[in-house]
Enzyme design. Structure first.
Site, mmCIF file in Angstrom:
data_model
loop_
_atom_site.group_PDB
_atom_site.id
_atom_site.type_symbol
_atom_site.label_atom_id
_atom_site.label_comp_id
_atom_site.label_asym_id
_atom_site.label_seq_id
_atom_site.Cartn_x
_atom_site.Cartn_y
_atom_site.Cartn_z
ATOM 1 N N ARG A 52 -34.128 21.548 21.739
ATOM 2 C CA ARG A 52 -34.142 22.555 20.669
ATOM 3 C C ARG A 52 -33.975 23.962 21.234
ATOM 4 O O ARG A 52 -33.419 24.843 20.581
ATOM 5 C CB ARG A 52 -35.428 22.440 19.826
ATOM 6 C CG ARG A 52 -35.515 23.473 18.713
ATOM 7 C CD ARG A 52 -36.398 23.044 17.548
ATOM 8 N NE ARG A 52 -37.622 22.401 17.941
ATOM 9 C CZ ARG A 52 -38.664 23.007 18.535
ATOM 10 N NH1 ARG A 52 -38.609 24.294 18.778
ATOM 11 N NH2 ARG A 52 -39.736 22.316 18.852
ATOM 12 N N TYR A 104 -20.650 38.109 1.159
ATOM 13 C CA TYR A 104 -20.755 36.671 0.934
ATOM 14 C C TYR A 104 -21.940 36.388 0.003
ATOM 15 O O TYR A 104 -23.068 36.763 0.302
ATOM 16 C CB TYR A 104 -20.894 35.941 2.275
ATOM 17 C CG TYR A 104 -21.123 34.475 2.088
ATOM 18 C CD1 TYR A 104 -20.200 33.697 1.390
ATOM 19 C CD2 TYR A 104 -22.262 33.858 2.560
ATOM 20 C CE1 TYR A 104 -20.418 32.362 1.173
ATOM 21 C CE2 TYR A 104 -22.484 32.515 2.366
ATOM 22 C CZ TYR A 104 -21.560 31.775 1.666
ATOM 23 O OH TYR A 104 -21.787 30.445 1.447
ATOM 24 N N ASP A 177 -20.775 41.050 9.841
ATOM 25 C CA ASP A 177 -20.268 39.693 9.605
ATOM 26 C C ASP A 177 -18.766 39.764 9.847
ATOM 27 O O ASP A 177 -18.020 40.340 9.044
ATOM 28 C CB ASP A 177 -20.606 39.268 8.166
ATOM 29 C CG ASP A 177 -20.123 37.849 7.846
ATOM 30 O OD1 ASP A 177 -19.218 37.350 8.547
ATOM 31 O OD2 ASP A 177 -20.633 37.254 6.873
ATOM 32 N N LYS A 202 -15.548 28.772 9.775
ATOM 33 C CA LYS A 202 -14.269 29.296 9.266
ATOM 34 C C LYS A 202 -13.249 29.391 10.407
ATOM 35 O O LYS A 202 -12.885 28.384 10.974
ATOM 36 C CB LYS A 202 -14.486 30.633 8.568
ATOM 37 C CG LYS A 202 -15.726 30.690 7.680
ATOM 38 C CD LYS A 202 -15.724 29.680 6.548
ATOM 39 C CE LYS A 202 -16.952 29.858 5.664
ATOM 40 N NZ LYS A 202 -17.251 28.754 4.818
#
Ligand SMILES: Cc1ncc(COP(=O)(O)O)c(C=O)c1O
Length: 379
Positions: A52, A104, A177, A202
């Site tokens: 992790r 977004y 972003d 994306k």
């Protein structure tokens, strides 16, 4: 080990040129181990301890993103939302942030929800206006200014350098972003950003088969260490197979983005001349309000994303999307296949998106085919 080259396209194509030292393989192995052996004296001198916190498979893609973004370090996450929300969750409780009105939508909703529950304070501003941003920041109190440019789905443009100066003068960090532009076109850290975020789902991956996110820090400082701890304790880590696929996708990033930009520019020009199109929103068109800033801060193209407003309103827009044959009616963006979406339906009541708008994600197909299909669907 990586040999340095000054051209990002070369770095991406070779994924920094790493070779597996034990076999000479030009593609590194996929690490599935969740735990790693300690030395006899209980130390972890080889580095990783538990899956992790550490995955050796992250090293190469994170180093590549760092290099393409011109940052100090990167972190992969399980999704773009996991990456973005890690930034907000790493701020002190009740921190004041400024975010764009147009951004977004899931993240806008998450921020607004956090504010309603008292986790943070937020002002949503018109981020195309540096004056509006200047008025919204609270010197000494604002901790973060969030930007997205070009911003979903109106493709409005924020002046990153101007926003960074305003944020820094107020003592805040500037996060960008960079999903829509990708590092091929814009490198926000060079323009003053402190943190760059991607929905790697994306353009970075580019094949609509991996959900992933990333953050890149301008400095390996205290806030960066907080973000690293937020990922490892929050647990929103990327799986090993997805990590491998993401790195494979990034090798063709430059080819894909260059092609998508060229086609998007052609499609935008063709749509601007179509009698059934009321408006085309694309920063590559000289009439777009953000064109001059985009021309300054984007290199080599204006991106593969545009939107059109269809004459006849919502029903005409939805009917147009129903008639396409090549374009796929699907959400998301940045993949090799072109997608069309009636965005207001996705965002629901209260959205600032006009109801006659179709969002177009341009893929790498032949642009004449894409134009002909859209023109036929418009009627
Ligand atoms: C600009 C932008 N940022 C963030 C996200 C969220 O990314 P993800 O879907 O990988 O969580 C998206 C997803 O559509 C996006 O378009």
């Amino acid at each position: 080990m990586p040999r340095n080259s000054s051209h990002p396209a070369t770095l991406a194509a070779q994924a920094l040129g790493w070779i597996d030292p034990s076999t000479g393989a030009v593609v590194l192995p996929l690490y599935t181990a969740t735990t790693f052996e300690r030395d006899p004296d209980n130390q972890y001198r080889r580095g990783p301890s538990y899956g992790r916190a550490d995955n050796p498979g992250y090293n190469q893609p994170e180093a590549l993103i760092t290099s393409l973004e011109g940052g100090a370090a990167s972190l992969l996450f399980a999704s773009g939302m996991a990456a973005a929300t890690a930034v907000f969750r790493s701020l002190p409780l009740g921190a004041h942030v400024v975010a764009p009105q147009i951004m977004y939508h899931s993240l806008r909703r998450w921020i607004a929800g956090g504010a309603a529950e008292g986790h943070l304070k937020v002002d949503f501003v018109d981020m195309t206006s540096l004056d509006a941003l200047r008025q919204a920041v609270r010197p000494g109190e604002t901790r973060l200014v969030w930007t997205e440019t070009p911003a979903n789905p109106l493709w409005s443009v924020t002046d990153i350098a101007g926003a960074a100066e305003i944020a820094h003068n107020a003592g805040a960090l500037l996060a960008a972003d960079n999903t829509a532009a990708s590092p091929v076109l814009t490198r926000p850290i060079e323009l003053g950003a402190d943190v760059v975020m991607h929905s790697a789902t994306k353009y970075l991956n580019g094949h609509s088969d991996v959900i992933a996110g990333s953050l890149t820090g301008a400095r390996d400082d205290e806030f960066w260490r907080k973000l690293t701890a937020t990922r490892s304790s929050g647990g929103a880590i990327l799986g090993s197979l997805e990590t491998y696929l993401l790195l494979r996708g990034m090798r063709t990033l430059y080819l894909r983005v260059e092609r998508a930009c060229r086609s998007a520019q052609r499609i935008a020009e063709a749509m601007a001349a179509h009698p059934r199109v009321a408006a085309v929103l694309y920063p590559g068109l000289p009439g777009h309000p953000g064109h001059d800033i985009a021309a300054r801060q984007m290199r080599g193209g204006f991106g593969g994303m545009l939107s059109i407003r269809v004459m006849g309103g919502e029903a005409a827009a939805i009917e147009t999307a129903a008639r396409v044959r090549l374009w796929k009616r699907a959400t998301s963006l940045g993949g090799v296949e072109s997608l069309v979406e009636h965005r207001a339906s996705v965002e629901g009541p209260g959205t600032p998106v006009p109801s006659d708008l179709l969002r177009l994600s341009v893929g790498i197909e032949d642009s004449d085919d894409l134009i002909a299909d859209l023109a036929a669907a418009l009627g």
